[in-house]
Design a protein around this motif. Sequence first.
Motif, mmCIF file in Angstrom:
data_model
loop_
_atom_site.group_PDB
_atom_site.id
_atom_site.type_symbol
_atom_site.label_atom_id
_atom_site.label_comp_id
_atom_site.label_asym_id
_atom_site.label_seq_id
_atom_site.Cartn_x
_atom_site.Cartn_y
_atom_site.Cartn_z
ATOM 1 N N GLU A 1 1.236 -1.338 0.373
ATOM 2 C CA GLU A 1 0.181 -0.164 0.004
ATOM 3 C C GLU A 1 0.433 1.400 0.227
ATOM 4 O O GLU A 1 0.464 2.257 -0.451
ATOM 5 N N ALA A 2 1.976 1.419 0.863
ATOM 6 C CA ALA A 2 3.065 2.555 0.951
ATOM 7 C C ALA A 2 3.565 2.468 -0.938
ATOM 8 O O ALA A 2 3.290 4.305 -1.029
ATOM 9 N N ILE A 3 3.490 1.827 -1.911
ATOM 10 C CA ILE A 3 4.148 1.532 -2.999
ATOM 11 C C ILE A 3 2.747 2.662 -3.415
ATOM 12 O O ILE A 3 3.291 3.383 -4.116
ATOM 13 N N ALA A 4 1.688 1.739 -3.377
ATOM 14 C CA ALA A 4 0.261 2.352 -4.246
ATOM 15 C C ALA A 4 0.413 4.093 -3.611
ATOM 16 O O ALA A 4 0.124 4.454 -4.916
ATOM 17 N N ALA A 5 -0.076 4.088 -2.479
ATOM 18 C CA ALA A 5 -0.185 5.629 -2.409
ATOM 19 C C ALA A 5 0.871 6.661 -2.746
ATOM 20 O O ALA A 5 0.567 7.811 -2.938
ATOM 21 N N SER A 6 2.360 5.930 -2.597
ATOM 22 C CA SER A 6 2.883 7.123 -3.276
ATOM 23 C C SER A 6 3.320 7.399 -5.046
ATOM 24 O O SER A 6 2.813 8.550 -5.336
ATOM 25 N N LEU A 7 2.581 6.314 -5.075
ATOM 26 C CA LEU A 7 3.434 6.440 -6.657
ATOM 27 C C LEU A 7 1.433 7.424 -7.059
ATOM 28 O O LEU A 7 1.709 8.449 -8.014
ATOM 29 N N LEU A 8 0.448 7.269 -6.246
ATOM 30 C CA LEU A 8 -0.854 7.554 -6.678
ATOM 31 C C LEU A 8 -0.844 9.325 -6.459
ATOM 32 O O LEU A 8 -0.741 9.569 -7.125
ATOM 33 N N GLY A 9 -0.076 9.040 -4.966
ATOM 34 C CA GLY A 9 -0.464 11.065 -4.526
ATOM 35 C C GLY A 9 1.352 11.521 -5.518
ATOM 36 O O GLY A 9 0.981 12.812 -5.353
ATOM 37 N N LEU A 10 2.278 10.987 -5.957
ATOM 38 C CA LEU A 10 3.283 11.584 -6.343
ATOM 39 C C LEU A 10 3.228 11.594 -8.162
ATOM 40 O O LEU A 10 3.782 13.036 -8.514
ATOM 41 N N LEU A 11 2.447 10.864 -8.224
ATOM 42 C CA LEU A 11 2.529 11.478 -10.357
ATOM 43 C C LEU A 11 1.457 11.846 -11.054
ATOM 44 O O LEU A 11 -0.160 12.190 -10.243
ATOM 45 N N GLU A 12 1.685 12.584 -11.940
ATOM 46 C CA GLU A 12 0.427 13.229 -12.862
ATOM 47 C C GLU A 12 0.513 12.011 -13.663
ATOM 48 O O GLU A 12 1.672 11.385 -14.590
ATOM 49 N N ARG B 1 17.538 13.859 1.853
ATOM 50 C CA ARG B 1 16.718 12.986 2.392
ATOM 51 C C ARG B 1 15.279 13.955 2.052
ATOM 52 O O ARG B 1 14.688 13.485 2.233
ATOM 53 N N GLU B 2 15.860 15.142 1.503
ATOM 54 C CA GLU B 2 14.349 15.672 1.074
ATOM 55 C C GLU B 2 13.485 15.513 -0.656
ATOM 56 O O GLU B 2 12.335 15.645 -0.543
ATOM 57 N N ARG B 3 14.263 14.775 -0.272
ATOM 58 C CA ARG B 3 13.257 14.238 -2.333
ATOM 59 C C ARG B 3 13.149 12.492 -2.604
ATOM 60 O O ARG B 3 12.576 11.888 -3.662
ATOM 61 N N THR B 4 13.738 11.779 -1.199
ATOM 62 C CA THR B 4 12.608 10.405 -0.884
ATOM 63 C C THR B 4 11.797 9.874 -0.109
ATOM 64 O O THR B 4 12.254 10.476 1.252
ATOM 65 N N VAL B 5 11.242 8.834 -0.538
ATOM 66 C CA VAL B 5 10.396 8.495 0.113
ATOM 67 C C VAL B 5 10.847 6.685 0.365
ATOM 68 O O VAL B 5 10.944 6.470 -0.232
ATOM 69 N N TRP C 1 0.395 -9.892 9.145
ATOM 70 C CA TRP C 1 -0.009 -8.302 10.011
ATOM 71 C C TRP C 1 -0.770 -7.201 8.868
ATOM 72 O O TRP C 1 -1.530 -6.188 9.083
ATOM 73 N N LYS C 2 0.777 -7.018 7.827
ATOM 74 C CA LYS C 2 0.358 -5.889 6.784
ATOM 75 C C LYS C 2 0.456 -4.889 7.662
ATOM 76 O O LYS C 2 -0.475 -3.502 7.486
ATOM 77 N N VAL C 3 1.591 -4.956 8.112
ATOM 78 C CA VAL C 3 2.061 -3.223 8.669
ATOM 79 C C VAL C 3 3.159 -2.987 8.341
ATOM 80 O O VAL C 3 4.356 -3.627 8.028
ATOM 81 N N GLY C 4 3.374 -1.794 7.487
ATOM 82 C CA GLY C 4 4.121 -0.437 6.945
ATOM 83 C C GLY C 4 4.425 0.306 7.349
ATOM 84 O O GLY C 4 3.207 0.856 7.866
ATOM 85 N N TRP C 5 5.426 1.367 6.706
ATOM 86 C CA TRP C 5 5.572 2.836 6.992
ATOM 87 C C TRP C 5 6.374 3.410 5.955
ATOM 88 O O TRP C 5 7.560 2.829 4.779
ATOM 89 N N VAL C 6 5.875 5.281 5.778
ATOM 90 C CA VAL C 6 6.938 5.159 4.598
ATOM 91 C C VAL C 6 7.215 6.325 6.083
ATOM 92 O O VAL C 6 6.754 7.277 6.626
ATOM 93 N N THR C 7 9.198 7.090 5.568
ATOM 94 C CA THR C 7 9.376 7.877 6.024
ATOM 95 C C THR C 7 9.502 9.005 5.069
ATOM 96 O O THR C 7 10.497 8.923 3.823
ATOM 97 N N ALA C 8 9.663 10.482 5.157
ATOM 98 C CA ALA C 8 10.036 11.141 4.096
ATOM 99 C C ALA C 8 9.666 12.623 4.761
ATOM 100 O O ALA C 8 9.110 13.057 5.655
#
Length: 397
Positions: free
Chosen positions: A107-118, A232-236, A250-257
């Motif tokens: 989900e982190a990958i999906a949300a990152s791509l959906l949130g950052l791409l046009e 650091r300022e450009r990496t998810v 359990w499906k527990v992941g995370w994003v740091t950015a």
Amino acid sequence: MTAMTSTTRPFLNRRLAEFGTTIFAEMSALALRTGSINLGQGFPDTDGPEEIREAAVRALRDGRGNQYPPGPGIPELRTAVAAHQQRRYGLSYDPDTEVLVTAGATEAIAASLLGLLEPGDEVIALEPYYDSYAACIAMAGGTRVPVTLRPHEGTFRLDLDELRAAVTPRTRLLLINTPHNPTGTVLTREELTAIADLAVTRDLLVITDEVYEHLVFGPAEHIPLATFPGMRERTVTISSSGKTFSYTGWKVGWVTAPPALVTAVRSAKQYLTYVSAGPFQYAVAEALALPDSYFTAFRDDMRTKRDLLADGLTEAGFEVFRPSGTYFITTDIRPLGESDGFAFCRALPERAGIVAIPNAVFYDHREAGAPFVRFAFCKREAVLEEAVERLKALSKG
């Protein structure tokens, strides 16, 4: 009687038309039907630490997380993730604004791509790639641009010139996976330095999938891309608990950015699952605080299993690319007189009672992956020993 629609338009969104049922579903079903040992899908056949399971039970019984947890994740887990990044890598993140808990790394990958791409943005991904990358890029309206890792001296290597040449004015971000699934490659400091220089020079965002960060077998080392100057300022950065603590369900992941990137990812994530895994979040917060001895023992156990299966595959006649990380081994089937990974994997249950995954499913350039097959070694030693015994049937012809 059910009425039939008269529309001639396909039901499936055209962005997903190229994606059918995943190879994992097909091969796992084949394993069940034939009674084969499933070395295809990457999940352990034993649970992780008992004290972490008990932490989840305590949370359930105490009523912690049984209702919706906070949207960004419970404070205890966000604090534990930030502490882990600081302790392991010297990366400082604010748990309130720079950490986001997700339903696993997928989900982190999906949300990152959906949130950052046009629509129309290009995404460079290292090929072969985890299969959700392609689907998520498509759902976001992006265009994937694969850069192929190629066999070289017993491992798979990145051609940095090919990576640089792939960047165009339409490139929005780099999607980097290290330790790399399925090849087991761990990008070196020199390679990561070149990637960082490219990202800074061309002003690119980067998503790094680091779910196997604790499964790196020396002398390789895992170095987060966010530790490099200007990154650091450009990496998810994405990771998860499943691979490290052997509780993949359990499906527990995370994003740091940085806050602006986390906000973009959260804006998409809140409309996917919103929240998930409430009680398990409390358990994973405790897991991240386990002593270094746990992580060392876990890695050493997986190294033993890697070597057991790698030696057996070599004896059976495969060319084996012994991985520097992850819990997968990529092999070349051409020494066995084979060249079609799909056909080989579909026949393998009958020939040897083993299920594996054809690497070609992880490629846009299918021909580049055609002779490679992936085996998972995150299984009990007794299971791997039986698998090695069965594989001997291949060397006997």
